[in-house]
Design an enzyme around this catalytic site. Structure first.
Site, PDB file in Angstrom:
ATOM      1  N   TYR A   1     -36.080 -23.876   3.029  1.00 38.51           N
ATOM      2  CA  TYR A   1     -35.654 -23.107   4.332  1.00 38.51           C
ATOM      3  C   TYR A   1     -34.006 -23.567   4.651  1.00 38.51           C
ATOM      4  O   TYR A   1     -33.650 -24.701   4.340  1.00 38.51           O
ATOM      5  CB  TYR A   1     -36.444 -24.193   5.558  1.00 38.51           C
ATOM      6  CG  TYR A   1     -37.257 -22.945   6.269  1.00 38.51           C
ATOM      7  CD1 TYR A   1     -36.812 -21.853   6.817  1.00 38.51           C
ATOM      8  CD2 TYR A   1     -38.582 -23.305   6.390  1.00 38.51           C
ATOM      9  CE1 TYR A   1     -37.595 -20.801   6.986  1.00 38.51           C
ATOM     10  CE2 TYR A   1     -39.565 -22.546   7.088  1.00 38.51           C
ATOM     11  CZ  TYR A   1     -39.062 -21.140   7.465  1.00 38.51           C
ATOM     12  OH  TYR A   1     -40.016 -20.251   8.145  1.00 38.51           O
TER      13      TYR A   1
ATOM     14  N   THR B   1     -27.948  -1.459   1.042  1.00 34.70           N
ATOM     15  CA  THR B   1     -29.019  -1.860   0.271  1.00 34.70           C
ATOM     16  C   THR B   1     -28.631  -2.569  -1.047  1.00 34.70           C
ATOM     17  O   THR B   1     -27.435  -2.164  -1.407  1.00 34.70           O
ATOM     18  CB  THR B   1     -30.287  -1.195   0.095  1.00 34.70           C
ATOM     19  OG1 THR B   1     -29.737  -0.297  -0.771  1.00 34.70           O
ATOM     20  CG2 THR B   1     -30.976  -0.871   1.680  1.00 34.70           C
TER      21      THR B   1
ATOM     22  N   LYS C   1     -30.561  -0.247  -4.928  1.00 35.34           N
ATOM     23  CA  LYS C   1     -30.930   1.287  -5.210  1.00 35.34           C
ATOM     24  C   LYS C   1     -29.630   1.317  -6.345  1.00 35.34           C
ATOM     25  O   LYS C   1     -29.819   0.811  -7.600  1.00 35.34           O
ATOM     26  CB  LYS C   1     -30.364   2.337  -3.911  1.00 35.34           C
ATOM     27  CG  LYS C   1     -31.385   2.166  -2.804  1.00 35.34           C
ATOM     28  CD  LYS C   1     -30.935   3.097  -2.068  1.00 35.34           C
ATOM     29  CE  LYS C   1     -32.199   2.916  -0.805  1.00 35.34           C
ATOM     30  NZ  LYS C   1     -31.944   2.072   0.224  1.00 35.34           N
TER      31      LYS C   1
ATOM     32  N   ARG D   1     -34.442  -6.155  -3.998  1.00 35.03           N
ATOM     33  CA  ARG D   1     -34.555  -5.665  -2.653  1.00 35.03           C
ATOM     34  C   ARG D   1     -33.894  -6.344  -1.825  1.00 35.03           C
ATOM     35  O   ARG D   1     -34.185  -7.650  -1.747  1.00 35.03           O
ATOM     36  CB  ARG D   1     -36.088  -5.449  -2.094  1.00 35.03           C
ATOM     37  CG  ARG D   1     -36.731  -4.452  -2.959  1.00 35.03           C
ATOM     38  CD  ARG D   1     -38.119  -3.864  -2.391  1.00 35.03           C
ATOM     39  NE  ARG D   1     -38.358  -2.852  -3.320  1.00 35.03           N
ATOM     40  CZ  ARG D   1     -37.913  -1.696  -2.777  1.00 35.03           C
ATOM     41  NH1 ARG D   1     -37.260  -1.212  -1.716  1.00 35.03           N
ATOM     42  NH2 ARG D   1     -38.034  -0.567  -3.688  1.00 35.03           N
TER      43      ARG D   1
ATOM     44  N   GLU E   1     -31.903 -22.083   7.390  1.00 40.87           N
ATOM     45  CA  GLU E   1     -31.324 -21.177   8.564  1.00 40.87           C
ATOM     46  C   GLU E   1     -29.901 -21.615   8.701  1.00 40.87           C
ATOM     47  O   GLU E   1     -29.533 -22.956   8.744  1.00 40.87           O
ATOM     48  CB  GLU E   1     -32.085 -21.388   9.749  1.00 40.87           C
ATOM     49  CG  GLU E   1     -32.981 -20.460  10.059  1.00 40.87           C
ATOM     50  CD  GLU E   1     -34.570 -21.231   9.796  1.00 40.87           C
ATOM     51  OE1 GLU E   1     -34.677 -22.074   9.115  1.00 40.87           O
ATOM     52  OE2 GLU E   1     -35.335 -20.676  10.844  1.00 40.87           O
TER      53      GLU E   1
ATOM     54  N   ASP F   1     -22.937   3.320   5.921  1.00 38.12           N
ATOM     55  CA  ASP F   1     -23.967   2.728   5.311  1.00 38.12           C
ATOM     56  C   ASP F   1     -24.153   3.361   3.950  1.00 38.12           C
ATOM     57  O   ASP F   1     -24.399   4.431   3.798  1.00 38.12           O
ATOM     58  CB  ASP F   1     -25.423   3.095   6.245  1.00 38.12           C
ATOM     59  CG  ASP F   1     -26.627   2.993   5.466  1.00 38.12           C
ATOM     60  OD1 ASP F   1     -26.611   2.482   4.133  1.00 38.12           O
ATOM     61  OD2 ASP F   1     -27.739   2.894   6.273  1.00 38.12           O
TER      62      ASP F   1
HETATM   63  N1  DSN Z   1     -36.329   4.535   1.813  1.00 36.32           N
HETATM   64  C1  DSN Z   1     -34.952   4.641   1.351  1.00 36.32           C
HETATM   65  C2  DSN Z   1     -34.817   5.952   0.588  1.00 36.32           C
HETATM   66  O1  DSN Z   1     -35.722   6.352  -0.109  1.00 36.32           O
HETATM   67  O2  DSN Z   1     -33.636   6.651   0.703  1.00 36.32           O
HETATM   68  C3  DSN Z   1     -33.908   4.621   2.616  1.00 36.32           C
HETATM   69  O3  DSN Z   1     -34.171   3.777   3.399  1.00 36.32           O
END
Ligand code: DSN
Length: 425
Positions: A47, A218, A221, A227, A49, A192
């Site tokens: 933990y 994110t 990707k 993730r 925080e 974003d």
């Molecule tokens: N789920 C993602 C996508 O497939 O683009 C976006 O959050």
């Protein structure tokens, strides 16, 4: 202790599925083995925080080092002055940005979900659309962001924040133009970049950081990490709305964002995932990641060309990044049926609304196709024609179960040239 074969058998089946299939979901990728190994480690027990040096628990000296390493590497990746690596996901990162910038009911402007935007950019079903007053811009009939509409709405409605970024948009963004109108009305620009972040990191697309006050992404990707989510500032700044700390001092944007992540919207950070983020950021800083990004773009363009040659209608006519959106209406198949049929042949992608779609979001007229994952598998431009030939064969024979089963076998044998995690046996 006995091994939990029930769970590990399922995990092994998922490994097989990933190995045998052609993964075209634009938001997916395959991390390195090191990234996965870092995730399955002991910081998951801790933990922590708070932030490095300012935690609410003892024993945090090593996770402090892990988190600082992830932050330092991320700052180098995007040439930033500040970063927060704690968001559990892109949606959590975006929730924190809203919390830092907006008060409930205030207006913001984002790309419509039905035009390629994201749920957290103001969908009525999402916290962003439920808590704040969402306004939207769209794309033109040519499938390009309608900057004139964006500017007109910004001037008329004076939103506090303008969001740029998308989850199904194949073109680059004019961040400078969005910043210009935001400056006219005193709005914050929030980019974003979850989808194209890996390409931006290597200078292969326009750089949002000098024009957008706040940037989120994110990490799983095109960045090819675990993730998770991140928030970054190239230049910190004092909030223009006069938000103050308990001593009456003005808060900087980085302070507001840190507070919005913890304690604002999250509890304990996932330090094992942060360790994996640090590994991924280290990989992005290596020379080889530039070649990966260049190959992603080359593959996307080769795939787009091959699809167009077979009469497929691409929104905006092509792509600048890692994905393309196909309008299937001239092929007499819905997005839903296309996704389901391709799944049977081990070709994975998602149905997607196309701009001005006449079908429901559950059916849709389109599919979204992305190449980051197959590029990680080692595919080059010459393989795109084969992949498109598989797609075309399945979509043109969507009711022929026998033919589709044959394609599934062909896909499986084609994918054997692109080994995935051979170390896992
Ligand atoms: N789920 C993602 C996508 O497939 O683009 C976006 O959050």
């Amino acid at each position: 202790m006995q091994k939990d074969t029930q769970v590990f058998d399922l995990i092994n089946r998922e490994l097989d599925r990933q190995r045998h299939g052609i993964e075209l979901i634009a938001s997916e990728n395959f991390t390195s083995l090191q990234v996965m190994q870092a995730m399955g480690t002991v910081p998951t027990n801790k933990y922590a925080e708070g932030y490095p040096g300012k935690r609410y628990y003892g024993g945090c000296e090593i996770v402090d080092e892990i988190e600082n390493l992830a932050i330092d590497r991320l700052k180098k990746v995007f040439n930033c002055s500040w970063a927060n690596v704690q968001p559990h996901s892109g949606a959590s990162a975006n929730a924190a940005v809203f919390l830092a910038v907006m008060k409930p009911g205030e207006k913001f402007l984002g790309l419509d979900l039905s035009m390629g935007g994201h749920l957290t950019h103001g969908s009525p079903a999402n916290f962003s659309g439920k808590t704040y007053h969402a306004l939207h811009y769209g794309v033109t009939a040519d499938g390009i962001v309608d900057y004139e509409q964006l500017e007109a709405k910004a001037r008329a409605e004076k939103p506090k924040m303008i969001i740029c970024g998308a989850s199904a948009y194949s073109r680059d963004w004019d961040y400078q133009r969005i910043r210009a109108v935001a400056d006219e009305i005193g709005a914050v620009v929030f980019a974003d970049i979850a989808h194209p972040a890996g390409l931006i990191a290597k200078g292969l697309l326009n750089d949002p950081f000098d024009h957008c006050h706040i940037v989120s992404s994110t990490t799983h990707k095109t960045l090819r990490g675990p993730r998770g989510g991140i928030i970054m500032l190239r230049h910190d700044f004092e909030n223009p709305w006069g938000y103050k700390d308990p001593k009456g001092n003005p808060r900087t944007m980085s302070q507001l964002l840190d507070l919005a992540v913890f304690p604002g919207s999250q509890g304990g950070p996932l330090e094992h995932v942060i360790a994996a983020k640090a590994v991924a950021f280290g990989e992005i800083l290596e020379e080889g990641f530039t070649a990966y990004g260049q190959q992603v773009i080359a593959n996307a363009q080769a795939m787009a060309k091959s699809l167009v040659n077979r009469g497929y209608n691409l929104i905006s006519g092509g792509t600048d990044n890692h994905l393309m959106l196909i309008d299937l209406r001239n092929k007499n198949i819905t997005g839903k049926k296309a996704q389901e049929t391709l799944d049977k042949a081990h070709i994975t992608l998602n149905k997607n609304a196309v701009p001005f779609d006449d079908k429901s979001p559950f059916v849709t007229s389109g599919i979204r196709v992305g190449v980051p994952a197959i590029t990680t598998r080692g595919m080059k431009e010459s393989h795109m024609e084969t992949v498109v030939a598989f797609i075309d064969k399945v979509l043109m024979n969507a009711d022929d179960e026998q033919l589709i089963s044959g394609v599934k076998q062909e896909v499986k044998s084609f994918m054997q040239q692109f080994p995935l995690y051979p170390e896992l046996g």
